[in-house]
Design a protein around this motif. Structure first.
Motif, PDB file in Angstrom:
ATOM      1  N   UNK A   1     -34.972  12.227   7.682  1.00 51.44           N
ATOM      2  CA  UNK A   1     -36.233  13.017   8.181  1.00 51.44           C
ATOM      3  C   UNK A   1     -37.191  11.889   8.576  1.00 51.44           C
ATOM      4  N   UNK A   2     -36.780  10.441   8.357  1.00 50.75           N
ATOM      5  CA  UNK A   2     -37.857   9.521   8.831  1.00 50.75           C
ATOM      6  C   UNK A   2     -37.862   9.304  10.331  1.00 50.75           C
ATOM      7  N   UNK A   3     -36.794   9.963  11.107  1.00 51.58           N
ATOM      8  CA  UNK A   3     -36.807   9.655  12.465  1.00 51.58           C
ATOM      9  C   UNK A   3     -37.689  11.003  13.123  1.00 51.58           C
ATOM     10  N   UNK A   4     -38.224  10.493  14.383  1.00 49.70           N
ATOM     11  CA  UNK A   4     -39.041  11.360  14.798  1.00 49.70           C
ATOM     12  C   UNK A   4     -39.099  11.284  16.379  1.00 49.70           C
ATOM     13  N   UNK A   5     -39.752  12.034  17.175  1.00 52.81           N
ATOM     14  CA  UNK A   5     -39.634  12.099  18.619  1.00 52.81           C
ATOM     15  C   UNK A   5     -40.007  10.534  19.002  1.00 52.81           C
ATOM     16  N   UNK A   6     -40.915   9.945  18.385  1.00 57.30           N
ATOM     17  CA  UNK A   6     -41.212   8.597  18.981  1.00 57.30           C
ATOM     18  C   UNK A   6     -40.420   7.529  18.394  1.00 57.30           C
ATOM     19  N   UNK A   7     -39.179   7.528  17.839  1.00 58.10           N
ATOM     20  CA  UNK A   7     -38.606   6.486  17.090  1.00 58.10           C
ATOM     21  C   UNK A   7     -37.816   5.894  18.156  1.00 58.10           C
ATOM     22  N   UNK A   8     -37.901   4.436  17.720  1.00 62.87           N
ATOM     23  CA  UNK A   8     -36.955   3.503  18.565  1.00 62.87           C
ATOM     24  C   UNK A   8     -36.239   2.798  17.668  1.00 62.87           C
ATOM     25  N   UNK A   9     -34.988   2.465  18.110  1.00 63.14           N
ATOM     26  CA  UNK A   9     -34.343   1.439  17.136  1.00 63.14           C
ATOM     27  C   UNK A   9     -34.041   0.061  17.711  1.00 63.14           C
ATOM     28  N   UNK A  10     -34.368  -1.071  16.860  1.00 69.60           N
ATOM     29  CA  UNK A  10     -34.455  -2.154  17.248  1.00 69.60           C
ATOM     30  C   UNK A  10     -33.122  -2.810  16.974  1.00 69.60           C
ATOM     31  N   UNK A  11     -32.358  -3.653  17.777  1.00 69.70           N
ATOM     32  CA  UNK A  11     -31.296  -4.232  17.119  1.00 69.70           C
ATOM     33  C   UNK A  11     -30.708  -5.293  17.989  1.00 69.70           C
ATOM     34  N   UNK A  12     -29.585  -6.114  17.693  1.00 69.02           N
ATOM     35  CA  UNK A  12     -29.470  -7.528  18.674  1.00 69.02           C
ATOM     36  C   UNK A  12     -30.892  -8.257  18.686  1.00 69.02           C
ATOM     37  N   UNK A  13     -31.277  -8.453  17.664  1.00 66.39           N
ATOM     38  CA  UNK A  13     -32.703  -8.938  17.657  1.00 66.39           C
ATOM     39  C   UNK A  13     -32.916 -10.575  17.662  1.00 66.39           C
ATOM     40  N   UNK A  14     -31.668 -11.263  17.585  1.00 68.66           N
ATOM     41  CA  UNK A  14     -31.600 -12.690  17.716  1.00 68.66           C
ATOM     42  C   UNK A  14     -31.963 -13.202  19.109  1.00 68.66           C
ATOM     43  N   UNK A  15     -32.939 -13.866  19.253  1.00 68.10           N
ATOM     44  CA  UNK A  15     -33.415 -14.191  20.687  1.00 68.10           C
ATOM     45  C   UNK A  15     -32.221 -14.904  21.620  1.00 68.10           C
ATOM     46  N   UNK A  16     -31.533 -15.655  20.771  1.00 65.41           N
ATOM     47  CA  UNK A  16     -30.603 -16.227  21.744  1.00 65.41           C
ATOM     48  C   UNK A  16     -29.442 -15.099  22.262  1.00 65.41           C
ATOM     49  N   UNK A  17     -29.248 -14.178  21.326  1.00 63.61           N
ATOM     50  CA  UNK A  17     -28.398 -13.386  21.718  1.00 63.61           C
ATOM     51  C   UNK A  17     -28.860 -12.445  22.746  1.00 63.61           C
ATOM     52  N   UNK A  18     -30.045 -12.177  22.578  1.00 62.53           N
ATOM     53  CA  UNK A  18     -30.667 -11.273  23.776  1.00 62.53           C
ATOM     54  C   UNK A  18     -30.597 -11.879  25.036  1.00 62.53           C
TER      55      UNK A  18
END
Length: 1024
Positions: free
Chosen positions: A551-568
């Motif tokens: 229930x914590x997800x909502x219409x404005x939710x974003x998912x942050x992943x692949x967060x290592x700067x070098x990987x990005x």
């Protein structure tokens, strides 16, 4: 001859179509749906991720190229094989001869016939898919082929532009190799098919028999295959320019005089052999192709192998030094050009060994900036003093940068306060804690590189949460870093209750402690998961159903992943190799990670290759940790791109840096929207860019041998060098118990003034010693890493490289020898023993080498760290600085004092720690030549030469003081255990100080009572 038997007619009986049950249809639809969702969870989410970053052009171009290559490769592989199998069956003889040898095949044909259709269609599809996959991996070669550039330089043998070898030749070689393999598989398929169905047969009476159809089929395939072999021989002539030899890479004398003409002859011979196969198509004589195959084998053996061997054995080896000189010179020139070493300023440097008074007066600016804080050692100190809470922490190796402090640029040691799931066991907490509440780190801590506090701690110029100090106001929340969680879900509607833990005001981690501040992510950092379909796809991707049901997800939710700067950066710029180091910078009110990107190739003619995994390896860098971010080897390399990753929203920006690099120009045409011009680099960001470490490591590796520019001297290998091993790190132990090879010393970022320079600059430097023999200093390499602060334009001197070459007639001790002297010098050992208390551990900091005072100055900070049973702080504190110049050694609590001791009481310059004074600590000098020296034990040195003095006597009897001290020890142990469990390292350090004080009082009281000086109830020091 036995009479042929008619082929049995195929079984024409067949049953009517079977009805498919509704259950089977349902299961099939469900399977297709599941497979589609699994594929979408990878493909569509990858598109969403890339689209959010604004690099869809890179992704679609890559996918499009790979798709075309896959389909093309699959078709080119499958169709010839299918036609071969199909023709072998359709052109089979109606009445195949049946001999004793063929009777077994007849039964095999009958058994295989039911599977024929499946094999005819299935085998080409499966093999074609593998061929398509193999071809799709070469998408970068295809794009470079489609966007070739000129290097403006020609190779010395064929006079072709270097661009031909980098952009064109790799794809030609790939096409020829792929075509040869396709034809070879088709020929094998045709032979097997014709043999099974009678087109090719063998009998003792008639020998080999081939039908007309089979002969034409095999003849056409063999002709094309032989022509492709000829094309391969022709283009292998160009591949000789990257051939590997024992002394150098590139075409040698034997390659040019023997193998090159041999490949030309073999290419011509292939045309002759192909013509023989054409003749065989029309004349039924199997001896014709046999002669052709024999001719090809014979010419390969004689012309391609025997002749070059004879040239090498009887002409080259007796005269190798003279004959190989022109080709070695080609290798030297090409290698220095490929690694951008043509303009290295080589300066003969006769290093003085006389430490005269005032010798550093002209190097006052350098002396003031000598870095004492070792970024490889003081991370635990940062963690204890600045992590603030147990869920935050710093990298094991901090970053070195320069910031303008009080109007002057100063070297600083910087760490990012990241969320550390590995430090406080986030994986053992609830799903909400892992992915909703604990989402980010907070701010940075920074210390002066050249200063220390009176107690040996760093002098922080930026500290606290929220931060306070020289960096001013900037966005401190760190959602993207090396240690970020695998994914976090952030964002909420305006006015919603914040769920993300931000920081805590004062207090402790207890619920009754300071106010806990919560926050809602306000940036654009990841794909939306506000809708059910995206939630479902990400639940499949991360194998986590909570993403759908929470229930914590909502219409404005974003998912942050692949967060290592070098990987990005690697994902949005797959054509780049990345530096193993990335570093933070506070610029333009933002915290960004700076990542250096390289373009490279292994196709530069005559250039020497380097193994990049081995090259980047040193005592501070584990190449395995970043191996996926770079190519394995290269013989051409440029620092072509500077990339930044915003620590708050993860946005990636790629700036072109080396605009003259032809490979970067090619990729700029492939991805015109991905790269921004260097003119858009702000002045503030420009001031924090630097010369990349891995590029410098590759260049110093090359210069260890290619500082020798004369081919004759290069051949003898008498003046080859190696990078100095790091003497501060012990050699590893081999499985057999013997000592392994020490890791190389890492290059050092320092602000200093080179002997031929007008002012100090931010430099990257390294030392050389002979490849064999004594560990004396033979060379000192430094490159200007100062970019300036002008928008879009780095300083003119940036990248200028200076190599100080020391004469062999007046040897100067190398880093290993200096460290050994420090370790063995009795006066130094006595001073260190005076500093130790309990079970304290001495930690040698980085050994810095600086060309000042007309000689070489070595500086090493020395840290002390107490063990758990030592009763002290368990993080390193700077307690002494060792200095060596020539035969003189000085040691003192501060660099300023140590320099004065070495240089006759007045070095002529002031170090950055001149304001710090510690009269209680030992200091002294030593002369390694005469053996003379002094040790000043300090005003309050212990009489027994090593143990701390007991605390002053308190009121009460000795027994009362002992009881009080034991009680205080128990209290301090309890505080230590509580602080350790909560990760409050500040409180832990204070508790350890209290424990040390109580222990000293207990020892003193126990001695008064006639004891041994050991309390009756020893404490465990909080080790718990």
């Amino acid at each position: 001859m036995p009479r042929p038997r008619p082929r049995p007619a195929p079984d024409s009986s067949s049953s009517g179509p079977r009805r498919v049950s509704p259950l089977a249809i349902t299961v099939g639809v469900l399977v297709i749906l599941v497979v589609a969702l699994v594929i979408a969870s990878e493909v569509w989410t990858k598109y969403l991720w890339t689209s959010q970053l604004g690099f869809t052009d890179v992704l679609l171009t890559r996918w499009g190229t790979q798709a075309v290559l896959f389909l093309g490769g699959a078709v080119l592989f499958a169709v010839p094989l299918f036609l071969s199998l199909r023709m072998a069956y359709s052109r089979r003889p109606v009445y195949p001869p049946v001999t004793r040898e063929q009777e077994a095949l007849e039964q095999f044909r009958a058994a295989v016939d039911p599977l024929r259709r499946g094999l005819t269609y299935g085998a080409p599809v499966v093999i074609g898919a593998f061929g398509g996959l193999a071809l799709s991996r070469r998408w970068q070669d295809v794009q470079l082929f489609l966007h070739p550039q000129d290097f403006g330089e020609a190779d010395p043998i064929f006079n072709n532009d270097i661009g031909f070898y980098v952009f064109t030749l790799p794809l030609i070689d790939m096409i020829i190799s792929f075509g040869q393999f396709v034809l070879l598989v088709s020929i094998v398929g045709a032979l097997v098919g014709h043999f099974i169905y009678g087109g090719v047969s063998w009998g003792q009476e008639n020998g080999l028999e081939v039908t007309r159809s089979a002969r034409r089929h095999l003849g056409i395939l063999a002709t094309i295959y032989v022509l492709l072999l000829g094309a391969g021989h022709w283009f292998q002539r160009y591949d000789l320019l990257t051939a590997v030899h024992s002394r150098f890479e590139g075409a040698s004398y034997a390659d040019v005089k023997a193998i090159l003409p041999a490949q030309t002859i073999l290419a011509i011979a292939s045309i002759v052999v192909a013509a023989l196969f054409v003749v065989w198509i029309f004349r039924s004589d199997w001896r014709i192709p046999a002669i052709g195959a024999g001719l090809m084998i014979l010419s390969t053996l004689v012309v391609g192998n025997l002749y070059p061997w004879a040239i090498q054995q009887f002409q080259v080896q007796p005269n190798e030094r003279a004959l190989e000189q022109p080709y070695i010179q080609h290798n030297i020139d090409a290698t220095r050009s490929a690694f951008n070493l043509e303009d290295v300023n080589e300066v003969p440097y006769t290093a003085s060994t006389d430490a005269e008074s005032g010798a550093l007066r002209e190097d006052a600016s350098t002396t003031a900036q000598i870095r004492l804080m070792d970024p490889n050692i003081i991370s635990p100190t940062f963690g204890q003093r600045e992590a603030n809470r147990r869920y935050w922490g710093f990298d094991d190796v901090l970053s070195v940068d320069r910031y303008e402090i009080d109007g002057e640029l100063q070297d600083t040691v910087v760490g990012v306060r990241e969320l550390r799931p590995d430090k406080f066991g986030l994986s053992d907490r609830s799903w909400v804690d892992q992915h909703i509440i604990y989402t980010h780190g907070y701010g940075t801590a920074a210390a002066h590189g050249n200063r220390r506090n009176a107690d040996g701690e760093p002098s922080f110029l930026q500290s606290g949460v929220p931060g306070d100090g020289a960096f001013g106001t900037y966005e401190e929340r760190v959602y993207f870093g090396r240690h970020s969680p695998d994914y976090s879900i952030v964002g909420a509607a305006e006015g919603a209750t914040p769920e993300e833990f931000d920081y805590q005001r004062g207090g402790t981690d207890d619920e009754e402690g300071g106010d806990q501040v919560y926050n809602t992510f306000q940036g654009d950092g990841g794909p939306s998961v506000g809708g059910f379909m995206n939630q479902l796809l990400y639940a499949i991707k991360f194998r986590d159903p909570n993403i759908v049901i929470s229930n914590y997800l909502n219409d404005e939710s974003q998912i942050l992943y692949d967060r290592d700067p070098q990987q990005r950066v690697r994902e949005v710029a797959p054509f780049l190799s990345l530096d193993s180091q990335m570093y933070p910078a506070v610029v333009d009110d933002q915290l960004v990670w700076v990542v250096d990107g390289y373009t490279s190739t292994t196709e530069y003619p005559y250039a020497q290759s380097v193994n990049l995994d081995q090259t980047v390896d040193d005592s501070q860098t584990d190449p395995n940790a970043t191996a996926a971010n770079r190519d394995r080897s290269a013989n051409y390399m440029r620092n072509s791109v500077k990339a930044t990753v915003n620590a708050f929203d993860g946005s990636v920006t790629l700036y072109t840096w080396d605009t003259e690099d032809p490979i970067l120009k090619s990729w700029s045409e492939v991805f015109p929207e991905a790269l921004k011009p260097a003119s858009e680099i702000s002045g503030e960001l420009m001031s924090h860019l630097r010369y990349p470490a891995d590029y410098f490591k590759a260049q110093r590796q090359i210069l260890s041998t290619y500082h020798v520019t004369d081919a004759d001297d290069f051949f003898t290998q008498q003046d080859f060098w190696q990078v100095s091993p790091d003497p501060t790190v012990a050699a590893p132990t081999n499985p057999d118990g013997s000592a392994g090879e020490q890791a190389p010393q890492p290059p050092m970022y320092l602000t200093m003034q080179m002997p031929d320079a007008d002012s100090p600059r931010f430099m990257l430097s390294s030392s050389f010693i002979p490849s064999e023999g004594q560990s004396v200093l033979t060379g000192y390499l430094a490159v200007d890493s100062e970019t300036g602060d002008t928008q879009g334009n780095p300083a003119e001197s940036f990248g200028d490289m200076t190599l100080l070459v020391l004469p062999t007639s007046n040897p100067v001790n190398g880093p290993g020898q200096v460290q050994a002297t420090f370790n063995a010098e009795p006066n130094v050992s006595q001073a260190l023993n005076l500093l130790k208390s309990g079970n304290s551990e001495v930690i040698n900091g980085n050994l810095l080498t600086l060309p000042v005072g007309g000689g070489l100055l070595y500086v090493q900070p020395v840290y002390l760290q107490s063990s758990q049973t030592g009763g002290g702080t368990q993080y390193p504190l700077l307690q002494m600085v060792l200095v060596s110049f020539g035969e003189k050694i000085g040691f003192a609590p501060t660099l300023d004092e140590a320099l004065d001791l070495v240089f006759g009481g007045d070095s002529g310059a002031t170090a950055g720690d001149a304001e710090v004074s510690d009269t209680d600590a030992p200091s002294g000098t030593a002369d390694t030549q005469t053996g003379e020296g002094t040790v000043d034990e300090g005003e309050d040195a212990p009489a027994d030469g090593g143990e701390e003095s007991p605390a002053p006597a308190a009121d009460g009897t000795a027994q009362e003081r002992l009881d009080s001290a034991l009680k205080d020890m128990d209290t301090a142990v309890t505080k230590s255990e509580t602080a350790m469990a909560e990760g409050d390292w500040t409180a832990y350090g204070e508790a350890q100080k209290e424990l040390s004080d109580a222990l000293n009082r207990a020892i003193a009281a126990n001695e008064e009572l006639g004891g041994s000086g050991v309390p009756a109830q020893p404490s465990d020091g909080g080790g718990g």
